[in-house]
Design a protein around this motif. Structure first.
Motif, PDB file in Angstrom:
ATOM      1  N   UNK A  67       0.843  -1.205   0.000  1.00 50.40           N
ATOM      2  CA  UNK A  67       0.000   0.000   0.000  1.00 50.40           C
ATOM      3  C   UNK A  67       0.877   1.253   0.000  1.00 50.40           C
ATOM      4  N   UNK A  68       1.917   1.276   0.842  1.00 54.71           N
ATOM      5  CA  UNK A  68       2.804   2.439   0.900  1.00 54.71           C
ATOM      6  C   UNK A  68       3.607   2.595  -0.394  1.00 54.71           C
ATOM      7  N   UNK A  69       3.961   1.485  -1.044  1.00 58.35           N
ATOM      8  CA  UNK A  69       4.603   1.569  -2.356  1.00 58.35           C
ATOM      9  C   UNK A  69       3.715   2.329  -3.335  1.00 58.35           C
ATOM     10  N   UNK A  70       2.438   1.979  -3.344  1.00 62.85           N
ATOM     11  CA  UNK A  70       1.501   2.583  -4.290  1.00 62.85           C
ATOM     12  C   UNK A  70       1.227   4.041  -3.939  1.00 62.85           C
ATOM     13  N   UNK A  71       1.147   4.344  -2.642  1.00 64.12           N
ATOM     14  CA  UNK A  71       0.996   5.732  -2.217  1.00 64.12           C
ATOM     15  C   UNK A  71       2.192   6.555  -2.699  1.00 64.12           C
ATOM     16  N   UNK A  72       3.399   6.052  -2.480  1.00 62.58           N
ATOM     17  CA  UNK A  72       4.609   6.749  -2.883  1.00 62.58           C
ATOM     18  C   UNK A  72       4.638   6.966  -4.392  1.00 62.58           C
ATOM     19  N   UNK A  73       4.293   5.939  -5.149  1.00 58.86           N
ATOM     20  CA  UNK A  73       4.272   6.074  -6.607  1.00 58.86           C
ATOM     21  C   UNK A  73       3.248   7.125  -7.032  1.00 58.86           C
ATOM     22  N   UNK A  74       2.099   7.138  -6.374  1.00 61.82           N
ATOM     23  CA  UNK A  74       1.038   8.087  -6.731  1.00 61.82           C
ATOM     24  C   UNK A  74       1.482   9.526  -6.488  1.00 61.82           C
ATOM     25  N   UNK A  75       2.042   9.820  -5.333  1.00 58.05           N
ATOM     26  CA  UNK A  75       2.411  11.207  -5.029  1.00 58.05           C
ATOM     27  C   UNK A  75       3.606  11.674  -5.863  1.00 58.05           C
ATOM     28  N   UNK A  76       4.346  10.736  -6.462  1.00 56.41           N
ATOM     29  CA  UNK A  76       5.443  11.104  -7.344  1.00 56.41           C
ATOM     30  C   UNK A  76       5.048  11.052  -8.820  1.00 56.41           C
ATOM     31  N   UNK A  77       3.772  10.753  -9.093  1.00 59.57           N
ATOM     32  CA  UNK A  77       3.286  10.756 -10.462  1.00 59.57           C
ATOM     33  C   UNK A  77       3.769   9.604 -11.310  1.00 59.57           C
ATOM     34  N   UNK A  78       4.201   8.510 -10.666  1.00 60.41           N
ATOM     35  CA  UNK A  78       4.662   7.355 -11.435  1.00 60.41           C
ATOM     36  C   UNK A  78       3.473   6.496 -11.862  1.00 60.41           C
ATOM     37  N   UNK A  79       3.630   5.826 -12.986  1.00 55.20           N
ATOM     38  CA  UNK A  79       2.565   4.977 -13.504  1.00 55.20           C
ATOM     39  C   UNK A  79       2.362   3.775 -12.580  1.00 55.20           C
TER      40      UNK A  79
END
Length: 200
Positions: free
Chosen positions: A144-156
């Motif tokens: 979940x934290x991986x996906x949160x981090x990717x989201x706030x950095x604009x990664x696909x």
């Protein structure tokens, strides 16, 4: 240090004990640094449309004391909401063993320290249980934290999934390595603490 070791070292893992509404519970604590301002991370954790982008869309009365549902994951109540510092909710997954999720955010020189606390009255919630087809809380909340981090950095982001078994090979390898790390933390904790009453 291998790439896997680097990925594993990004997270701090520990166990504790906590009294929640459902009773005496074990609690896992996940610490992670997210290189974004605290306001951005809080917004990603509290805006329903943004949560839907990397996890699942919350529905219900999204206010303190209100009930919510994350379809396929959990239902519960919002216990505390202190923007942009803390969010606490009860967590009742489909398998029916109640828990509590709390997220703390701290500003650290313009970056954000995320501390995720998840407590459950179920003893085997933290690591993979072959008898329960569900996410293990330790590696699951790290994902979940991986996906949160990717989201706030604009990664696909890859499509979200309801089972860790749907992961690609590299993701499954990381999930299993994180599970092994949580097993070691759990075993050390159990050597120091008497078993709690409650469901397995």
């Amino acid at each position: 240090m291998s790439e896997m070791d680097v990925l594993l070292s990004e997270t701090e893992r520990s166990f504790g004990l906590r009294q929640i509404q459902a009773g005496h519970a074990r609690m896992l604590v996940i610490g992670r640094d997210v290189n974004q301002p605290i306001g951005e991370v809080w917004n990603a954790l509290s805006d329903p449309s943004r949560i839907a982008a990397y996890f699942a869309e919350p529905r219900g009365e999204l206010r303190r004391g209100g009930d919510y549902e994350l379809e396929g994951y959990a239902t519960g109540m919002i216990l505390r909401c202190d923007p942009p510092r803390m969010l606490t909710v009860t967590w009742l997954p489909p398998h029916g063993n109640p828990g509590e999720l709390e997220i703390h955010l701290t500003d650290v020189d313009g970056s954000t320290r995320v501390e995720l606390l998840f407590a459950s009255v179920r003893k085997k919630f933290a690591v993979i249980d072959p008898e329960v087809a569900a996410w293990a809380a330790g590696p699951g909340w790290e994902f979940f934290l991986d996906r949160l981090d990717a989201h706030v950095h604009g990664r696909e982001l890859s499509p979200n999934m309801v089972s860790w078994e749907q992961m690609e090979e590299a993701e499954q390898e990381l999930y299993q390595a994180r599970n092994a790390a949580w097993e070691r933390v759990r075993d050390e904790f159990e050597r120091q603490h008497a078993p709690l009453p409650g469901p397995e």
